[in-house]
Design an enzyme around this catalytic site. Structure first.
Site, PDB file in Angstrom:
ATOM      1  N   HIS A 246      53.325  27.278  57.843  1.00 51.79           N
ATOM      2  CA  HIS A 246      53.976  27.634  59.100  1.00 51.79           C
ATOM      3  C   HIS A 246      53.702  29.109  59.360  1.00 51.79           C
ATOM      4  CE1 HIS A 246      56.895  28.741  56.035  1.00 51.79           C
ATOM      5  NE2 HIS A 246      57.618  29.408  56.924  1.00 51.79           N
TER       6      HIS A 246
ATOM      7  N   HIS B 134      55.807  31.828  59.783  1.00 49.33           N
ATOM      8  CA  HIS B 134      56.698  32.915  59.407  1.00 49.33           C
ATOM      9  C   HIS B 134      55.883  33.962  58.637  1.00 49.33           C
ATOM     10  CE1 HIS B 134      60.780  30.598  59.763  1.00 49.33           C
ATOM     11  NE2 HIS B 134      60.492  31.274  60.863  1.00 49.33           N
TER      12      HIS B 134
ATOM     13  N   ASP C  62      56.036  35.877  55.973  1.00 44.62           N
ATOM     14  CA  ASP C  62      55.749  35.897  54.537  1.00 44.62           C
ATOM     15  C   ASP C  62      54.733  34.837  54.140  1.00 44.62           C
ATOM     16  OD1 ASP C  62      57.995  34.260  55.307  1.00 44.62           O
ATOM     17  OD2 ASP C  62      58.416  33.859  53.205  1.00 44.62           O
ATOM     18  N   HIS C  63      54.342  33.981  55.091  1.00 44.12           N
ATOM     19  CA  HIS C  63      53.359  32.933  54.822  1.00 44.12           C
ATOM     20  C   HIS C  63      52.029  33.153  55.548  1.00 44.12           C
ATOM     21  CE1 HIS C  63      56.263  30.196  52.789  1.00 44.12           C
ATOM     22  NE2 HIS C  63      57.106  30.941  53.480  1.00 44.12           N
TER      23      HIS C  63
ATOM     24  N   HIS D  44      62.031  22.482  58.733  1.00 44.28           N
ATOM     25  CA  HIS D  44      62.266  23.918  58.717  1.00 44.28           C
ATOM     26  C   HIS D  44      62.607  24.330  60.148  1.00 44.28           C
ATOM     27  CE1 HIS D  44      62.119  27.675  56.598  1.00 44.28           C
ATOM     28  NE2 HIS D  44      61.169  28.193  57.338  1.00 44.28           N
TER      29      HIS D  44
ATOM     30  N   ASP E 162      58.601  26.086  52.529  1.00 40.79           N
ATOM     31  CA  ASP E 162      59.819  26.154  53.317  1.00 40.79           C
ATOM     32  C   ASP E 162      60.241  24.842  53.996  1.00 40.79           C
ATOM     33  OD1 ASP E 162      58.987  28.657  52.595  1.00 40.79           O
ATOM     34  OD2 ASP E 162      59.720  29.610  54.417  1.00 40.79           O
TER      35      ASP E 162
ATOM     36  N   HIS F 239      58.439  31.003  45.419  1.00 41.30           N
ATOM     37  CA  HIS F 239      59.093  31.384  46.681  1.00 41.30           C
ATOM     38  C   HIS F 239      60.569  31.697  46.431  1.00 41.30           C
ATOM     39  CE1 HIS F 239      60.538  31.074  50.891  1.00 41.30           C
ATOM     40  NE2 HIS F 239      59.288  31.416  51.211  1.00 41.30           N
TER      41      HIS F 239
END
EC number: 3.1.26.11
Length: 311
Positions: free
Chosen positions: A63, A65, A67-68, A141, A209, A267
């Site tokens: 996805h 976000h 941090d990814h 999510h 996530d 994570h």
């Protein structure tokens, strides 16, 4: 010789810590390199881990976000700078296409044309990926997110004693593998099934996530290596569900139900310190009896040796 191992580049969640970089995972598989969720700092982590842009053949985002995916610009520019010539396929949720475009063209640089984009949509997407199949399925999510699974086709392993008994040796063995039937030196017909046994293909699941949902279990079913988020401890299970995440105990439950052979927890929320790390392993191990790895930056985790079916 084949190489099948996970190179852990980062293990933190939303906020990196002094000991954990943002996400980043490179799965090396017989010449393919699946880079999952490259967070900020991934390019440097690759250097420290001893892997390069030339090892990457796939960029897989669960996805969009930060941090990814905030490592995408550096990885893309490194692919260009290092002159990677082979195709690199980028897969990501179609709803995040605008963010992908910003990351893909974040700064001024001498671009590359080797990256092919494959936005994901729908209940399941299967993509051929060299010697394996890459499958993506939606998770649960707050934003659209996908989990991934890699599957090697089932094959057969040759049984030397049966080959010898039928007089099949040398070039005849290769022909039997290719064609499924050969004529032995004594004139008899020998089939592949007579001289071999089923060889289950290997598999890996990558689940980030998400709260618990059906596709978590579908992706994890029977895998050799399960790489799964465990952002929270069980004491914070309500927070995990509210934010669309799993606890370490839930990760253990998934692995147990799936019959996974090796569980990798990763994570981790920055709210927990070093002293809390054994609790993640303990909570997962209370639900799952197999080997559990608490992932650490720059660690390498081999895919378990393939299962051997009875001959």
């Amino acid at each position: 010789m084949s190489l099948r191992e996970l190179v852990v580049l980062g293990t933190s969640s939303a906020v990196p810590t002094r000991h954990r970089n943002h996400n980043g995972y490179l799965l090396l598989w017989d010449g393919e390199g699946f880079l999952f969720d490259p967070g900020e700092g991934t390019q440097r982590q690759m250097l420290l881990a001893g892997v390069s842009a030339h090892d990457i053949t796939w960029i897989c985002l669960t996805h969009l976000h930060g941090d990814h995916c905030l490592g995408v610009p550096g990885v893309v520019q490194r692919i260009a700078r290092d002159g990677v010539a082979h195709p690199v396929t980028a897969v990501y949720p179609a709803s995040g296409r605008a963010y992908w475009e910003r990351l893909r063209h974040a700064t001024v640089f001498a671009d590359t044309d080797v990256i092919a984009e494959r936005p994901l949509s729908g209940p399941a997407v299967e993509l051929p990926a060299g010697p394996v199949t890459l499958t993506a399925r939606p998770l649960s999510h707050p934003v659209e997110a996908y989990g991934y699974r890699i599957d090697e086709p089932d094959g057969r392993r040759m049984l030397p004693d049966r080959l010898a008994a039928r007089g099949v040796r040398g070039p005849l063995i290769g022909r039997l593998q290719r064609e499924g039937v050969v004529t032995a030196p004594d004139g008899s017909t020998v089939t592949l099934e007579e001289c071999s046994a089923p060889r289950p293909g290997q598999s890996v699941a990558f689940i980030m996530d998400t709260r618990m949902c059906d596709n978590v279990h579908v992706l994890a079913e029977g895998v050799d290596l399960l790489i799964i988020e465990s952002t929270f401890l069980d004491v914070d299970a309500d927070l995990a569900d509210a934010y669309g995440h799993l606890t370490a105990a839930q990760a253990g439950q998934v692995a147990a139900r799936a019959g996974a052979r090796h569980l990798v927890l990763t994570h981790f929320s920055e709210r927990y310190g070093h002293a809390d790390e054994p609790r993640f392993t303990a909570e997962a191990a209370a639900c799952y009896s197999g080997p559990v790895t608490l992932a650490r930056d720059l660690q390498r985790v081999p895919v378990p040796r393939r299962r051997r079916s009875a001959s």
